[in-house]
Design an enzyme around this catalytic site. Structure first.
Site, mmCIF file in Angstrom:
data_model
loop_
_atom_site.group_PDB
_atom_site.id
_atom_site.type_symbol
_atom_site.label_atom_id
_atom_site.label_comp_id
_atom_site.label_asym_id
_atom_site.label_seq_id
_atom_site.Cartn_x
_atom_site.Cartn_y
_atom_site.Cartn_z
ATOM 1 N N ASP A 109 -15.777 40.389 22.598
ATOM 2 C CA ASP A 109 -16.068 40.934 23.930
ATOM 3 C C ASP A 109 -17.490 41.484 24.028
ATOM 4 O O ASP A 109 -17.753 42.389 24.808
ATOM 5 C CB ASP A 109 -15.049 42.021 24.293
ATOM 6 C CG ASP A 109 -14.963 43.117 23.232
ATOM 7 O OD1 ASP A 109 -15.691 43.042 22.228
ATOM 8 O OD2 ASP A 109 -14.170 44.050 23.438
ATOM 9 N N LYS A 160 -17.225 60.203 17.612
ATOM 10 C CA LYS A 160 -17.862 60.702 18.832
ATOM 11 C C LYS A 160 -18.082 62.205 18.764
ATOM 12 O O LYS A 160 -17.188 62.937 18.336
ATOM 13 C CB LYS A 160 -16.885 60.464 19.992
ATOM 14 C CG LYS A 160 -17.347 59.475 21.001
ATOM 15 C CD LYS A 160 -16.433 59.525 22.192
ATOM 16 C CE LYS A 160 -15.657 58.249 22.339
ATOM 17 N NZ LYS A 160 -14.786 58.234 23.513
ATOM 18 N N ASP A 218 -21.010 45.559 25.837
ATOM 19 C CA ASP A 218 -19.586 45.445 25.520
ATOM 20 C C ASP A 218 -18.869 45.311 26.859
ATOM 21 O O ASP A 218 -18.891 46.241 27.668
ATOM 22 C CB ASP A 218 -19.169 46.734 24.780
ATOM 23 C CG ASP A 218 -17.677 46.830 24.553
ATOM 24 O OD1 ASP A 218 -16.925 46.044 25.177
ATOM 25 O OD2 ASP A 218 -17.261 47.689 23.770
#
Ligand code: GTP
Length: 355
Positions: A109, A160, A218
């Protein structure tokens, strides 16, 4: 060089488009998304690709067969999804190269204009176990980040955080030494990002970062999917698989655009789709047989196969599943999604600044 293409994900963020079609097969600038990746892989020296499939596995072989865009193709399916690492290990059964050869791993993707040959060269020069493509982003707090030392060696895989130590992120394209794939446990659900890479680094294996910030996207979210299609149509990213010259719009066979309709901004008009007079369609994706009625405005949106925007309807950042119908006078904004086959009666949804 051989490659493994990871295409087994469910594409949940792209629902309802992915209810009937896996994300990597969604029509993008007139062809299946993967056609762009296959053509690019061929241009970068890849000769054979093993597809790691799971969700709707049978659709991939039906779409591409055993040879497409200059590349030989094989398929290995998982009974249950094994995650990115488990899928790589499972698909490696079908590789034919030697233990020290480089194997390219591609997420199914990603649209990327980076230099794969340079990534492979770095991998070979460093005699690395794995070499990752890293790209730089403006807001790294939305991603896990991947710092490297002054030799280009990856030092950590960080989750993250609001205060990332670098703007380098994992771009979803790896070169593995064939034998390094065998360090992934067999028949288990494994994530390369959360398990394989951190454990390779912890064990002292050489994991390199090829940092390059060419075009990279993406396409996992609706906004990004629309952007990717638009960028290909406009020629922002060139693709050998594009079925036409770059320009304001790509109109496929049998489509009809009435004189006086405004269609631009990298819009794709699918096969037998119809845009009536007085309609405005900007930066959008109309799949086959979609219909935009007179006076409707469609911007940054996707209309699934046979979906319809009624007279005077306004769609901004909206997603209509296959066969969905938006009756006249509706206003859909802010990423609203209409499920396949659903029909919104006239003026059922109107956007006001407070709604
Ligand atoms: P979301 O559900 O929207 O997050 O999308 P996704 O299912 O595609 O997941 P994600 O974007 O994290 O996946 C990255 C790549 O790995 C995509 O190309 C997926 O098709 C692929 N992938 C993810 N999980 C698996 C799996 O379990 N098996 C295989 N074969 N591929 C996978």
């Amino acid at each position: 060089m051989e490659a493994i293409l990871l295409v087994g994900g469910q594409g949940t963020r792209l629902r309802p488009l992915t209810v009937s079609t896996p994300k990597p097969l969604l029509p993008t600038a007139g062809v299946a998304f993967l056609a762009h990746q296959l053509a690019r892989a061929h241009a970068e020296g890849v000769t054979r690709i093993v597809f790691a499939t799971s969700y709707r596995a049978e659709m991939f072989e039906a779409a591409f067969g055993t040879h497409a865009h200059g590349v030989d193709l094989a398929y290995v399916s998982e009974d249950e999804p094994l995650g990115t690492g488990g899928a790589i290990r499972n698909a490696a059964r079908a590789l034919t190269c030697g233990p020290d050869d480089p194997v390219l791993i591609l997420n199914g993707d990603i649209l990327s204009g980076h230099d794969v040959r340079a990534q492979v060269k770095l991998h070979e020069q460093a005699d690395a176990a794995v070499t990752l493509h890293l790209t730089r982003v403006d807001d790294p707090s939305r991603f896990g980040c991947v710092p490297t030392d002054d030799q280009g060696r990856v030092t950590a895989f960080l989750e993250k955080t609001p205060h990332p130590v670098t703007n380098q992120i994992n771009a979803g394209c790896y070169v593995f030494r064939r034998s390094a794939i065998d360090t992934i446990p067999e028949d288990e659900v494994v994530s390369v990002e959360r398990e394989t890479f951190p454990s390779l680094i912890a064990s002292g294996a050489v994991v390199m970062g090829h940092v390059e910030s060419e075009y990279w996207l993406d396409v996992g979210t609706p906004e990004a999917f629309v952007q990717g299609s638009r960028d290909l149509v406009l020629g922002t990213l060139s693709s050998p698989a594009m079925p036409g010259a770059p320009g304001e719009r790509l109109t496929l066979a049998g489509a009809s655009v009435a004189p006086g309709a405004v269609v631009r901004g990298g819009t794709t008009v699918g096969r037998n789709a119809v845009i009536e007079a007085g309609a405005t369609v900007i930066g959008s994706v109309l799949l086959d047989d979609a219909h935009v009625a007179e006076g409707a405005t469609v911007r940054d949106s996707v209309l699934g196969r046979g979906a319809r925007a009624g007279h005077g309807a306004v769609l901004e950042g909206a997603i209509l599943g296959d066969g969905a119908i938006v009756g006249p006078g509706n206003e859909l904004r802010h990423g609203l999604r209409v499920w396949p086959g659903i029909e919104l009666p006239p003026t059922a949804i109107r956007f006001t600044p407070d709604s």
